[in-house]
Design a protein around this motif. Structure first.
Motif, mmCIF file in Angstrom:
data_model
loop_
_atom_site.group_PDB
_atom_site.id
_atom_site.type_symbol
_atom_site.label_atom_id
_atom_site.label_comp_id
_atom_site.label_asym_id
_atom_site.label_seq_id
_atom_site.Cartn_x
_atom_site.Cartn_y
_atom_site.Cartn_z
ATOM 1 N N GLN A 1 13.533 -13.612 21.161
ATOM 2 C CA GLN A 1 13.282 -13.594 22.349
ATOM 3 C C GLN A 1 13.018 -14.817 23.439
ATOM 4 O O GLN A 1 13.650 -15.052 24.192
ATOM 5 C CB GLN A 1 12.184 -12.504 22.592
ATOM 6 C CG GLN A 1 10.585 -12.997 22.059
ATOM 7 C CD GLN A 1 9.560 -11.834 22.089
ATOM 8 O OE1 GLN A 1 9.796 -10.913 22.566
ATOM 9 N NE2 GLN A 1 8.208 -12.463 21.631
ATOM 10 N N PHE B 1 15.801 -15.877 25.872
ATOM 11 C CA PHE B 1 15.545 -15.666 27.264
ATOM 12 C C PHE B 1 15.701 -17.089 27.917
ATOM 13 O O PHE B 1 16.147 -17.194 29.093
ATOM 14 C CB PHE B 1 13.910 -15.252 27.168
ATOM 15 C CG PHE B 1 13.406 -15.498 28.761
ATOM 16 C CD1 PHE B 1 13.688 -14.710 29.795
ATOM 17 C CD2 PHE B 1 12.419 -16.767 28.930
ATOM 18 C CE1 PHE B 1 13.243 -15.029 31.105
ATOM 19 C CE2 PHE B 1 12.062 -17.098 30.317
ATOM 20 C CZ PHE B 1 12.446 -16.015 31.260
ATOM 21 N N ARG B 2 15.234 -18.298 27.243
ATOM 22 C CA ARG B 2 15.419 -19.568 27.979
ATOM 23 C C ARG B 2 16.990 -20.106 28.081
ATOM 24 O O ARG B 2 17.063 -20.392 29.081
ATOM 25 C CB ARG B 2 14.600 -20.588 26.910
ATOM 26 C CG ARG B 2 13.375 -20.646 27.118
ATOM 27 C CD ARG B 2 12.780 -21.848 26.393
ATOM 28 N NE ARG B 2 12.814 -21.845 24.660
ATOM 29 C CZ ARG B 2 12.065 -21.182 24.090
ATOM 30 N NH1 ARG B 2 10.930 -20.439 24.529
ATOM 31 N NH2 ARG B 2 12.194 -21.150 22.756
ATOM 32 N N ALA C 1 17.866 -17.898 31.153
ATOM 33 C CA ALA C 1 17.238 -18.411 32.223
ATOM 34 C C ALA C 1 17.838 -19.323 32.819
ATOM 35 O O ALA C 1 18.405 -19.791 34.111
ATOM 36 C CB ALA C 1 15.751 -18.729 32.127
ATOM 37 N N ARG C 2 18.465 -20.415 31.845
ATOM 38 C CA ARG C 2 19.236 -21.636 32.393
ATOM 39 C C ARG C 2 20.970 -21.262 32.672
ATOM 40 O O ARG C 2 21.232 -21.888 33.638
ATOM 41 C CB ARG C 2 19.353 -22.496 31.219
ATOM 42 C CG ARG C 2 17.911 -23.446 31.168
ATOM 43 C CD ARG C 2 17.919 -23.968 29.433
ATOM 44 N NE ARG C 2 16.644 -24.498 29.740
ATOM 45 C CZ ARG C 2 15.912 -25.232 28.635
ATOM 46 N NH1 ARG C 2 16.647 -24.886 27.465
ATOM 47 N NH2 ARG C 2 15.014 -25.905 28.699
ATOM 48 N N ASP D 1 14.481 -16.331 36.198
ATOM 49 C CA ASP D 1 13.830 -15.869 34.986
ATOM 50 C C ASP D 1 13.858 -14.292 35.031
ATOM 51 O O ASP D 1 13.908 -13.783 33.895
ATOM 52 C CB ASP D 1 12.309 -16.316 35.157
ATOM 53 C CG ASP D 1 12.114 -17.806 34.969
ATOM 54 O OD1 ASP D 1 13.146 -18.302 34.645
ATOM 55 O OD2 ASP D 1 11.082 -18.460 35.191
#
Lengths: 159, 208
Positions: free
Chosen positions: B46, B50-51, B54-55, B60
């Motif tokens: 996760q 997720f990171r 997000a990028r 976010d």
């Protein structure tokens, strides 16, 4: 080393990933080429900006939301019987033909399980389902599939 | 049908999965409908997924929604996974597809939310010991990078995010993008050139 090669290698070189010989060639080229020296400076500035870039927010536990989404959906299933689908279809067809000639078979033993309770009035189908269940079965849900899904069972179809 | 997902094991959790099984073993359990195995995969991936999203997506909120979808798709497609690639690589590929789909749907550049309110506050506060001008200049560069990334195409951004922000090796980037080594290096150089161009534009806009 020319300027095009320099441009391709500059990222690895500034990151410290370039091999020794390449690194030497890059240094030499940068020292003698103002455009590539500027490119090197920009690359170092880019890496510095990357280092300073704030990481995205920390993530919270996602499982409850994932589980909630899954509960609203019907998951995909393995193809029933996989490579045995064709053989199973043939076997079921042959069995059906024999039953058609000889009449309904006697009701089999109770191991047939849930399927039996759904189709107790049709002995031939029970036999067929029992026969199919003896084949390798990668899908655990077969045992709970009712009469309305038996065409899927026989043909190896999917929902 | 749905009840087996969270109902098979109370709370969908089976103690003993943590670290005991490989990703591949967990995915095989997912293919058999074992939701606790998916829970462990979610726990492992996760954060990275997720990171990365997000990028890629620049938001976010969008990334969180997309990350949830990654695991839902992984669950649904687990029975069809051929185990020719690593499970981690496969999850990244799913993430890339979701990010691309989202980008196509919006028909617009991702939100430019890299510099949020908190960052703006930090920018204006500064540190008593540091040269305020240098601090502002550094933050401006970082801000310019974020905005420049958001202006690039999804393909360029994918390569740059993996290379710079995720600091991935070439073989890992190749596994996700499907590009050969030579093509990848050429595209990386091209994407970098475009990024610098956008960064210059962003910096001049900010200085104007």
């Amino acid at each position: 080393m020319n300027c095009k090669q320099f441009e391709i290698e500059v990222g690895d070189w500034v990151k410290g990933r370039a091999a020794g010989e390449t690194s030497t060639q890059m240094e030499r080229h940068s020292a003698g080429c103002s455009a590539c020296a500027r490119m090197e400076a920009e690359e170092r500035s880019l890496l510095a900006a990357v280092d300073r870039m704030a990481a995205p927010k920390s993530v919270e536990e996602m499982w409850p939301q994932v589980a909630a989404r899954l509960d609203r959906q019907v998951p995909a299933r393995r193809p029933l019987f996989g490579k045995f689908a064709f053989a199973g279809t043939l076997a079921a067809g042959a069995l059906a033909a024999v039953l058609f000639v000889k009449g309904p078979a006697p009701v089999p033993s109770p191991q047939v399980g849930t399927a039996q309770t759904n189709i107790a009035s049709n002995g031939s189908v029970i036999t067929m389902v029992a026969e199919m269940r003896s084949l390798p079965d990668p899908d655990q849900e077969v045992a709970t599939i009712g009469l309305h899904n038996r065409s899927n069972l026989i043909l190896g179809g999917r929902e | 049908m749905g009840s087996r997902l969270t109902g098979a094991v109370p709370g969908g959790y089976a103690p003993g999965y943590e670290g005991d099984l490989t990703d591949e073993a967990l995915l095989k359990l997912c293919a058999d409908g074992e939701s606790a195995a998916l829970r462990e995969l979610v726990r492992r991936y996760q954060g990275p997924i997720f990171r990365f999203l997000a990028r890629m997506m620049g938001s976010d909120e969008d990334a969180e929604d997309a990350a949830l979808e990654v695991f839902v798709r992984a669950w649904k497609n687990a029975p069809r996974f051929q185990y020719r690639a690593k499970v981690a690589t496969w999850l990244y590929r799913i993430a890339v597809n979701i990010a691309r789909d989202a980008h196509s749907r919006k028909k617009a550049r991702p939100k430019e939310v890299w510099l949020e309110d908190a960052a703006l506050r930090d920018l204006s506060v500064g540190s008593a010991e540091e040269d305020a001008l240098k601090l502002v200049e550094r933050d401006m560069q970082s801000h310019a990078l974020k905005r420049a990334l958001s202006r690039l195409s999804a393909d360029d951004r994918l390569i740059l995010v993996l290379y710079y922000l995720e600091d991935r090796e070439y073989d890992e980037i190749q596994a996700v993008t499907g590009l050969s080594y030579t093509v990848l290096k050429t595209r990386l150089a091209r994407a970098r050139r475009r990024l610098r161009k956008w960064m210059e534009d962003e910096t001049s806009e900010a200085e104007a």
